[in-house]
Design an enzyme around this catalytic site. Structure first.
Site, mmCIF file in Angstrom:
data_model
loop_
_atom_site.group_PDB
_atom_site.id
_atom_site.type_symbol
_atom_site.label_atom_id
_atom_site.label_comp_id
_atom_site.label_asym_id
_atom_site.label_seq_id
_atom_site.Cartn_x
_atom_site.Cartn_y
_atom_site.Cartn_z
ATOM 1 N N LYS A 132 -26.094 20.423 -12.867
ATOM 2 C CA LYS A 132 -27.502 20.031 -12.973
ATOM 3 C C LYS A 132 -28.351 21.159 -12.406
ATOM 4 C CE LYS A 132 -26.683 17.203 -8.946
ATOM 5 N NZ LYS A 132 -26.641 15.909 -8.348
ATOM 6 N N GLU B 145 -29.142 7.671 -20.908
ATOM 7 C CA GLU B 145 -30.082 7.508 -19.806
ATOM 8 C C GLU B 145 -31.254 6.654 -20.310
ATOM 9 O OE1 GLU B 145 -29.229 9.052 -16.939
ATOM 10 O OE2 GLU B 145 -31.050 9.195 -15.760
ATOM 11 N N LYS C 115 -32.461 16.961 -18.579
ATOM 12 C CA LYS C 115 -32.004 15.971 -17.594
ATOM 13 C C LYS C 115 -33.127 14.967 -17.390
ATOM 14 C CE LYS C 115 -29.768 15.565 -13.099
ATOM 15 N NZ LYS C 115 -30.412 14.379 -12.572
ATOM 16 N N ARG D 270 -16.913 15.114 -9.950
ATOM 17 C CA ARG D 270 -18.110 15.959 -9.876
ATOM 18 C C ARG D 270 -17.617 17.398 -9.850
ATOM 19 N NH1 ARG D 270 -23.122 14.785 -8.402
ATOM 20 N NH2 ARG D 270 -22.690 12.885 -7.249
ATOM 21 N N ARG E 215 -28.706 5.879 -15.539
ATOM 22 C CA ARG E 215 -27.601 6.082 -16.466
ATOM 23 C C ARG E 215 -27.005 4.727 -16.835
ATOM 24 N NH1 ARG E 215 -23.223 10.533 -15.108
ATOM 25 N NH2 ARG E 215 -21.810 10.358 -16.849
HETATM 26 P P1 AMP Z 1 -27.488 13.427 -10.198
HETATM 27 O O1 AMP Z 1 -27.748 11.956 -10.141
HETATM 28 O O2 AMP Z 1 -28.573 14.249 -9.612
HETATM 29 O O3 AMP Z 1 -26.096 13.784 -9.672
HETATM 30 O O4 AMP Z 1 -27.458 13.848 -11.736
HETATM 31 C C1 AMP Z 1 -26.583 13.275 -12.636
HETATM 32 C C2 AMP Z 1 -27.287 12.182 -13.392
HETATM 33 O O5 AMP Z 1 -28.246 12.719 -14.274
HETATM 34 C C3 AMP Z 1 -26.379 11.400 -14.316
HETATM 35 O O6 AMP Z 1 -25.650 10.415 -13.628
HETATM 36 C C4 AMP Z 1 -27.355 10.815 -15.302
HETATM 37 O O7 AMP Z 1 -27.836 9.574 -14.830
HETATM 38 C C5 AMP Z 1 -28.525 11.776 -15.288
HETATM 39 N N1 AMP Z 1 -28.755 12.478 -16.553
HETATM 40 C C6 AMP Z 1 -29.970 12.661 -17.104
HETATM 41 N N2 AMP Z 1 -29.892 13.344 -18.245
HETATM 42 C C7 AMP Z 1 -28.582 13.623 -18.440
HETATM 43 C C8 AMP Z 1 -27.863 14.316 -19.450
HETATM 44 N N3 AMP Z 1 -28.474 14.892 -20.489
HETATM 45 N N4 AMP Z 1 -26.511 14.388 -19.327
HETATM 46 C C9 AMP Z 1 -25.878 13.837 -18.271
HETATM 47 N N5 AMP Z 1 -26.503 13.172 -17.286
HETATM 48 C C10 AMP Z 1 -27.850 13.067 -17.364
#
Ligand code: AMP
Length: 564
Positions: free
Chosen positions: A422, A304, A254, A416, A259
């Protein structure tokens, strides 16, 4: 005949006055049915606190200074009275209504003759958005003055809410989808799917009104209209993700960046942010990269973008944000803050939507089409041990953690769910002291719910601020905290209640950032209270020294390795 704007405001008042979801949906469905075709999208957008449909890149660009200046001039109100009214209601729209009511502007006569309509309000908003370039602030002010000057106090309330982008009626997009389904007799899942594909419920509502179910079912993905991104839920650890995904899953790094959804149609390339804003201009070198590398006539990809330092290691998110904030001299920024793109999904390819294709197949196709652009590093495993090792590796290399993706999962835009998890290895929580607090607004109006957190400086014994948070406490705890803090209050300055440092709270956070905002030069990112530490005295709380150590450790980890 055009529908009066007043009808929309009266509906919003009813929505504000109830928390019954079915009643809200019924009220809105009945309202939508009665609108003219050309009013459906503007009304839908405004009810959700938007001046324009979500995909539309137009923005109002009205600053708070401009808006408050116009309100002051129209009502001749002293700033102090506005602040007082605001502290009573906790809502800018409602405050504007109160001040317009109490100052009774002399415009009732014209108003009775010619009430505002929904379409007129939309046209005024368009004119405000179109005022750009030199002298735009004055033009925006003039337009705002005319609009607010011809509105009734109740209309002012909702125009202001649309201007600031917050309705606070409790009626959100999910409920709007139900209302559209009900109003035009189109199955709810068809409305939802169309809304994800077009990125906007307003347009779906209009299609539903004109063409009914058939029309909505025909709505397809369109180029240069961003699709709402699929989102991830939080899992506590790799075991939870493995369990939920049936024993085996894909783990990807991650990355802590931004994004982007990439739309490529021939040589035309556009990037959209997670919030569906067009960010193509900020990333010229990435546009070039996609143009050169992606092997597809037409494709929608996701990835990303991360900022990297001179040594090629990932930099904290805040560096990247400088790239997006910059409007001029972008070329200078390209050199100063190099970025890298890592792709992780492919949702459309040469005429075919891949949203109903399982993850593993999408990933394989992505690999075939990505050229030399790297994909996020991935493993597929059923072993908790291996997954744990992969998580540690990701963290050591300066990334945020992992995303676990169910192998057969479809791409569900805007959802979601449990198909993506995550997982972060959280940093140890800190025990910090509350040194001041602010009153909340909206539902938390009247409660001290926003807390200033500090750590002590051992040499001087002073408490230095390292962050603020309004997250983590239950309503009951906030009420308790409000009472405690009022007893500890020493003074109140511009809405900030300064207290004797006495209460210790345990705080979780995602990162420690460098920050000029606070004297100690550091700030916690995404701080949230996890526990009230009644068992600890302020002198037992964590020190600035300790925070510095954690901050440095973050970077040492990043220095040691290359990103992949
Ligand atoms: P969050 O913003 O904490 O809800 O985490 C989701 C975000 O992680 C996504 O919207 C992406 O911007 C980011 N992200 C980073 N690496 C990845 C990945 N390998 N796959 C999907 N999302 C990712």
């Amino acid at each position: 005949m055009q529908t009066k704007f007043q009808a929309l405001t009266e509906l919003c008042e009813k929505l504000e006055g109830t928390s019954k979801r079915t009643l809200m949906v019924d009220l809105v469905a009945n309202f939508l049915k009665k609108l003219r075709v050309d009013e459906v999208e503007p009304a839908t957008s405004m009810m959700l606190g938007r001046a324009f449909p979500k995909w539309n890149q137009r923005t109002l660009e009205v600053s708070w200074a401009t808006l408050s200046g116009v309100i002051k001039r129209l009502t001749n109100i002293e700033w102090k009275s506005f602040s007082e009214a605001f502290s009573k209601t906790g809502d800018i729209g409602s405050t504007a209504k109160v001040v317009f009511e109490t100052t009774k502007i002399q415009k009732q006569a014209t108003l009775l003759e010619k009430p505002l309509t929904i379409l007129e309000v939309r046209r005024s908003l368009e004119a405000i958005a179109e005022a750009t370039g030199s002298g735009s602030r004055e033009r925006k002010e003039r337009l705002l003055k005319t609009l607010l000057g011809t509105a009734t106090p109740l209309e002012v309330k909702y125009i202001v809410k649309v201007l600031v982008g917050e309705m606070r009626t409790g009626f959100h997009e999910g409920l709007m989808e139900l209302a559209v389904s009900k109003a035009f007799d189109v199955p709810h899942n068809a409305v939802q799917t169309a809304s994800m594909l077009t990125g906007d419920i307003g347009e779906v509502a209009k299609t539903a009104k004109v063409q009914g179910k058939e029309g909505v079912l025909k709505i397809r993905f369109r180029f240069f209209r961003p699709v709402k991104p699929m989102l991830a839920q939080t899992a506590q650890n790799v075991n939870e993700a493995l369990r939920e995904h049936g024993g085996e899953t894909a783990f990807e790094y991650k990355l802590d960046g931004a994004r982007i959804q990439i739309h490529k149609s021939g040589d035309i390339i556009r990037f959209f942010s997670r919030r569906l804003t067009d960010v193509t201009k900020s990333l010229p070198e990435v546009v070039q990269l996609v143009r050169n590398e992606v092997v597809a006539r037409k494709a929608v990809l996701e990835g990303e973008v991360i900022a990297v330092g001179e040594d090629g290691n990932p930099l904290p998110f805040q560096h990247l944000m400088r790239r997006f904030r910059r409007v001029h001299d972008i070329e200078v920024m390209v050199k100063q803050i190099p970025v890298e793109l890592y792709l992780f999904d492919l949702i459309y390819l040469n005429g075919q939507s891949l949203t109903t294709t399982p993850y593993v197949e999408r990933r394989e196709k992505l690999r075939e089409r990505a050229g030399s652009i790297p994909l996020t590093k991935q493993i597929i495993t059923n072993s908790p041990k291996e997954a744990e090792k992969f998580l540690k590796k990701a963290m050591n290399r300066g990334h945020e953690g992992l995303v676990a993706k169910k192998l057969d999962s479809l791409y569900t835009p805007g959802v979601r769910g449990k198909r993506w998890f995550k997982i972060k290895m959280s940093l140890e929580p800190l025990d910090l002291v509350i040194v001041a607090a602010e009153y909340g607004y909206g539902r938390r109006h009247g409660w001290l719910s926003d807390y200033h957190l500090a750590a002590q400086e051992p040499d001087t014994g002073r408490f230095l601020m390292v962050g603020k948070t309004f997250k983590g406490l239950t309503d009951k705890e906030i009420i308790w905290m409000t009472k405690q803090l009022r007893d500890l209050a020493v003074r109140e300055e511009r809405g900030v209640v300064v207290v004797v440092p006495q209460i210790v709270v345990e705080v979780a956070y995602n990162e420690i950032q460098e920050s000029p905002k606070y004297e100690c030069g550091m700030a916690l990112r995404f701080a949230r209270i996890t526990r009230i530490r009644n068992d600890k005295s302020p002198r037992e709380a964590d020190t600035i020294q300790r925070i510095k150590e954690i901050y440095e450790k973050q970077f040492r980890a990043k220095d040691r390795y290359l990103p992949f």
